[in-house]
Design an enzyme around this catalytic site. Structure first.
Site, PDB file in Angstrom:
ATOM      1  N   HIS A 261       0.839  -1.196   0.000  1.00 58.26           N
ATOM      2  CA  HIS A 261       0.000   0.000   0.000  1.00 58.26           C
ATOM      3  C   HIS A 261       0.870   1.240   0.000  1.00 58.26           C
ATOM      4  O   HIS A 261       2.036   1.206   0.393  1.00 58.26           O
ATOM      5  CB  HIS A 261      -0.951   0.011   1.209  1.00 58.26           C
ATOM      6  N   CYS A 262       0.286   2.348  -0.503  1.00 57.35           N
ATOM      7  CA  CYS A 262       0.959   3.639  -0.442  1.00 57.35           C
ATOM      8  C   CYS A 262       0.112   4.554   0.429  1.00 57.35           C
ATOM      9  O   CYS A 262      -0.572   4.098   1.337  1.00 57.35           O
ATOM     10  CB  CYS A 262       1.182   4.222  -1.835  1.00 57.35           C
ATOM     11  N   ALA A 263       0.122   5.852   0.170  1.00 57.26           N
ATOM     12  CA  ALA A 263      -0.560   6.799   1.048  1.00 57.26           C
ATOM     13  C   ALA A 263      -2.072   6.659   1.016  1.00 57.26           C
ATOM     14  O   ALA A 263      -2.748   6.916   2.015  1.00 57.26           O
ATOM     15  CB  ALA A 263      -0.163   8.229   0.671  1.00 57.26           C
TER      16      ALA A 263
ATOM     17  N   ARG B  92      -3.688   4.100  -1.460  1.00 51.74           N
ATOM     18  CA  ARG B  92      -4.118   2.994  -2.313  1.00 51.74           C
ATOM     19  C   ARG B  92      -3.631   1.636  -1.817  1.00 51.74           C
ATOM     20  O   ARG B  92      -2.502   1.506  -1.364  1.00 51.74           O
ATOM     21  CB  ARG B  92      -3.595   3.182  -3.745  1.00 51.74           C
TER      22      ARG B  92
END
Length: 626
Positions: free
Chosen positions: A25-27, A29
């Protein structure tokens, strides 16, 4: 809906844990690497309360959930089994797809886990720079040294952190990889470089380089080690493999990295940095303006990850990144556009969505703004892009730069402190205000408030004295053409083929498909097929002639990657499989996979309307003929 319930439903909609090869995961998504994308229920996902939208990019299926992403990711980890079979699936999955997609997937997987720590370290570093510049703190004080250790340790030992994420991505031993990275920043090795010592390894000269804070050398080294790992592990008996394999890997990889891989990686990093220095020094205003204008477009397609190692490399080699500074106006321009939508819209649901998206945007999370508002309304997104270019030009003219990595926001502004900081503040202010003013003046198509359902309307009419039975007021449609495949709906005039886009062939829409199973949109007969398998003509029972053309110019493939499942004259029903194709291979061969679905006898009907939706599911109503 709590995070656990949402996680369970997301997992179910993406095909279950057996369909998940990898998850990071990112910030904002959740980034899934899936074994079979055709098992995904996109429409169901986007209807979930808590899911903003879905995106397919860089070989990943991305579910945008906003600020709750870390909590939902932790819940998903409880359900997803990471066993040997899953890892085997990962290997096969990683080997597929276009090269650029695989590269972006690799970069995002390696750097995503570090973004939070990088942003935190960057903020501390920026605040310290402000404190030192204004004399609030002395660099030699013990308090300052302790705080500097918090801000600098991540960047000093960056090769060791990258070794962890790279080892996970390339599926090799994490601890051996970290040990390899540790050798690059070992004090005596650092001292060799600092003192310009002549170094050799059993007579072979070693070109000592500075590896602290570097990116490319350790990623290349871990990748080579993963290849060596797979090459020799099966030749070592399992009873001694846990000892002998790490021994061989370290014995080979540490000297090999210091002799060849490391210097090559450093030289490549310096070359990349020098290229961007030349680009920005040639005309920093134009370069920064263009990059700022394109940044949100890069984000939409997931291409922004390709710039992450470049930005880190800039900071490592040059001390700051002008490329990173150019992204800041793009973020605040989206916030300005959303503010204008918030002030102008009369739609209560959109106003509520815009208020939340505005707050998240100024704190650097633009996905809710882009996917939920500006991109859907189109004009606000265009206004934001134009404003980004103006702000980016000002930032470029000022020579602004970032001293660390972090999501551009109000909170992370300290990482841009230094030469050009005032210019950066002016640039983002201009982009924010200009975007808001342009969006407000240009306007947008304000969504109409949802009306009561047709059933309720009919009941109201009956209660008012209308004796018509419920359902009698519904419009009568001569025929409905269903979607032959799930995917993104594209207006026919935007198809990159003059024959289709001009309407010469007929009326309809196109679909950018998510899977390679094409089914019948009608009950009827197969009138004609092609030996190449790329197209077919159907005649519905109601008289509609429907052409389904899989991809553009795909006849040149001569049947490669296509398997026709029906024959001419065959009777078909809605949902019956017509043809199977390998979309990834078709794209890899350089062909557009968009699928025009066209009614070739439009003169038979008074109107042909397509559903006003950006995405469709296989079997959903696509065209209404009357």
């Amino acid at each position: 809906m709590n995070n656990q319930e949402l996680a369970e439903k997301i997992l179910n909609k993406v095909g279950g844990d057996s369909n998940v090869a990898e998850l990071v995961h990112c910030a904002t998504r959740l980034r899934f690497t899936l074994n079979d994308k055709s098992n995904v229920d996109i429409n169901g996902l986007e209807q979930l309360d808590g899911v903003i939208t879905t995106v397919q990019s860089g070989g990943q299926f991305q579910v945008v959930v906003g600020n709750k992403v870390a909590e939902i990711y932790r819940e998903l980890e409880k359900f997803i089994a990471q066993d040997d079979s899953t890892q085997a699936q990962n290997k096969s999955t990683d080997a597929k797809g276009p090269l650029i997609g695989r590269l972006i997937d690799i970069i995002s997987s390696i750097f995503t886990p570090l973004l939070g720590a990088m942003a935190a370290s960057g903020i501390i570093k920026g605040l310290l720079a402000i404190a030192f510049a204004n004399g609030w703190l002395d660099k030699k004080e013990s308090s300052a040294v302790i705080l500097q250790s918090a801000s600098d340790s991540l960047f000093y030992f960056l090769p060791m952190l990258l070794a962890i994420t790279a080892a996970r991505k390339f599926k090799t031993d994490v601890f051996v990889s970290v040990t390899l990275a540790g050798a690059l920043v070992y004090p005596d090795i650092v001292a060799f470089f600092s003192h310009h010592s002549e170094v050799s390894f059993f007579g072979l000269p070693v070109m000592m380089m500075k590896y602290t804070g570097t990116v490319l050398p350790i990623i290349l080294a871990v990748y080579v080690m993963s290849l060596l790992d797979r090459l020799i592990k099966n030749y070592i008996h399992e009873t001694v493999r846990n000892v002998i394999l790490p021994f061989i890997l370290l014995l080979i990889m540490v000297p090999l990295t210091l002799l060849t891989i490391g210097p090559v990686g450093v030289f490549a990093s310096e070359a990349v940095a020098s290229v961007f220095v030349k680009i920005f020094s040639f005309n920093p205003i134009i370069a920064s303006a263009l990059f700022a204008a394109g940044w949100q477009v890069f984000v939409i397609f997931g291409m922004h990850w390709a710039f992450t190692p470049v930005i880190i490399n800039e900071i490592s080699v040059l001390g700051k990144s002008t490329l990173k500074a150019a992204t800041v106006p793009a973020v605040f321009a989206q916030a300005g556009a959303v503010l204008a939508v918030l002030l102008k819209t009369k739609n209560k649901k959109l106003k509520t969505l815009a208020s939340g998206a505005f707050v998240s945007s100024i704190f650097g999370i633009t996905e809710p703004a882009v996917y939920g508002i500006t991109l859907k309304l189109k004009k606000p997104f265009i206004c934001a892009v134009l404003a980004s270019a103006v702000g980016g030009g000002i930032v470029g003219y000022s020579g602004s730069g970032a001293i660390s990595l972090g999501i551009p926001s109000l909170v992370t502004l300290p990482i841009f402190y230094g030469d050009g900081f005032v210019g950066l503040l002016i640039g983002i202010s201009v982009s924010f205000v200009l975007s808001a003013v342009l969006t407000y003046l240009v306007g947008f198509e304000d969504p109409v408030e949802e009306a009561p359902t047709s059933i309720n309307k009919e009941v109201e009419l009956q209660q008012a004295g209308n004796t018509a039975p419920v359902g009698a007021m519904n419009a009568i449609t001569a025929e409905q053409i269903l979607a032959p495949v799930s995917g993104k709906v594209i207006p026919l005039e935007k198809v990159n083929d003059n024959v289709f886009s001009s309407g010469v062939v007929g009326s309809g829409v196109a679909i950018e498909p998510l899977c390679g199973q094409i089914v019948s949109p009608v009950n009827g007969t197969v009138v004609s097929t092609f030996a190449s398998g790329h197209a077919m003509h159907l005649l519905s029972d109601s008289g509609a002639e429907v052409l389904i053309h899989i991809g553009l110019d795909t006849i040149k493939l001569k049947g490669q990657f296509f398997k026709m499942r029906v024959s001419e004259g065959q009777r078909v029903t809605q949902g019956e499989l017509l043809v199977e194709c390998d979309l990834e291979e078709i794209r890899h061969a350089g062909y557009d996979t968009v699928i025009p679905v066209i009614v070739t006898n439009p003169e038979r009907y008074q109107s042909i309307k397509h559903q006003q939706t950006e995405r469709t599911e296989s079997g959903a109503v696509l065209l209404s003929l009357s």
